[in-house]
Design a protein around this motif. Sequence first.
Motif, PDB file in Angstrom:
ATOM      1  N   ARG A  29       2.693 -22.485  51.030  1.00  0.00           N
ATOM      2  CA  ARG A  29       3.667 -23.502  51.404  1.00  0.00           C
ATOM      3  C   ARG A  29       4.696 -22.893  52.344  1.00  0.00           C
ATOM      4  NH1 ARG A  29       1.882 -27.989  51.142  1.00  0.00           N
ATOM      5  NH2 ARG A  29       0.346 -26.606  51.962  1.00  0.00           N
ATOM      6  N   LEU A  30       5.256 -23.710  53.197  1.00  0.00           N
ATOM      7  CA  LEU A  30       6.359 -23.291  54.055  1.00  0.00           C
ATOM      8  C   LEU A  30       7.627 -23.230  53.220  1.00  0.00           C
ATOM      9  CD1 LEU A  30       5.523 -25.527  57.151  1.00  0.00           C
ATOM     10  CD2 LEU A  30       4.934 -23.108  56.784  1.00  0.00           C
ATOM     11  N   ALA A  31       8.653 -22.607  53.752  1.00  0.00           N
ATOM     12  CA  ALA A  31       9.904 -22.432  53.001  1.00  0.00           C
ATOM     13  C   ALA A  31      10.490 -23.764  52.514  1.00  0.00           C
ATOM     14  CB  ALA A  31      10.924 -21.695  53.862  1.00  0.00           C
ATOM     15  N   ASP A  32      10.309 -24.820  53.290  1.00  0.00           N
ATOM     16  CA  ASP A  32      10.860 -26.122  52.894  1.00  0.00           C
ATOM     17  C   ASP A  32       9.862 -26.974  52.107  1.00  0.00           C
ATOM     18  OD1 ASP A  32       9.179 -26.568  55.061  1.00  0.00           O
ATOM     19  OD2 ASP A  32      10.431 -28.151  55.915  1.00  0.00           O
ATOM     20  N   GLN A  33       8.775 -26.358  51.632  1.00  0.00           N
ATOM     21  CA  GLN A  33       7.750 -27.052  50.862  1.00  0.00           C
ATOM     22  C   GLN A  33       7.557 -26.350  49.510  1.00  0.00           C
ATOM     23  OE1 GLN A  33       4.537 -26.526  53.686  1.00  0.00           O
ATOM     24  NE2 GLN A  33       4.744 -28.636  54.389  1.00  0.00           N
ATOM     25  N   PRO A  34       8.417 -26.612  48.542  1.00  0.00           N
ATOM     26  CA  PRO A  34       8.339 -25.896  47.266  1.00  0.00           C
ATOM     27  C   PRO A  34       7.208 -26.356  46.346  1.00  0.00           C
ATOM     28  CG  PRO A  34      10.088 -27.505  47.182  1.00  0.00           C
ATOM     29  CD  PRO A  34       9.568 -27.509  48.603  1.00  0.00           C
TER      30      PRO A  34
END
Length: 113
Positions: A29-34
Amino acid sequence: MNTVTLWRPTGPAELALVEESGWTAWPPRLADQPIFYPVLNEDYATRIARDWNVKASGVGFVTRFEIEKVFLDWYDVQQAGGQTILEYWIPAEDLEEFNRHIVGKIEVVAEFR
């Protein structure tokens, strides 16, 4: 081994990373996709791919894959809307372990433009 079939609506960037894995794993996941959100039925995945992914990136894909039930049992099914809007909420930090429990290949079952 008992498995559960899950679906995942996805755009072209994520799908390219799945292809790079040999169709065996979802990318981190990307940093803004928890949270990683696989869904429980093809109709729901189709609506997201067709209505959201196409608008966001010009194309949307519906993927299908199997995962070991014994692993998935650690997570609760979440109802994200109507009665058939069902998904799992897999924390980003669990995604690597989630990938280890995928059985077989991740398949593209539909494409929308």
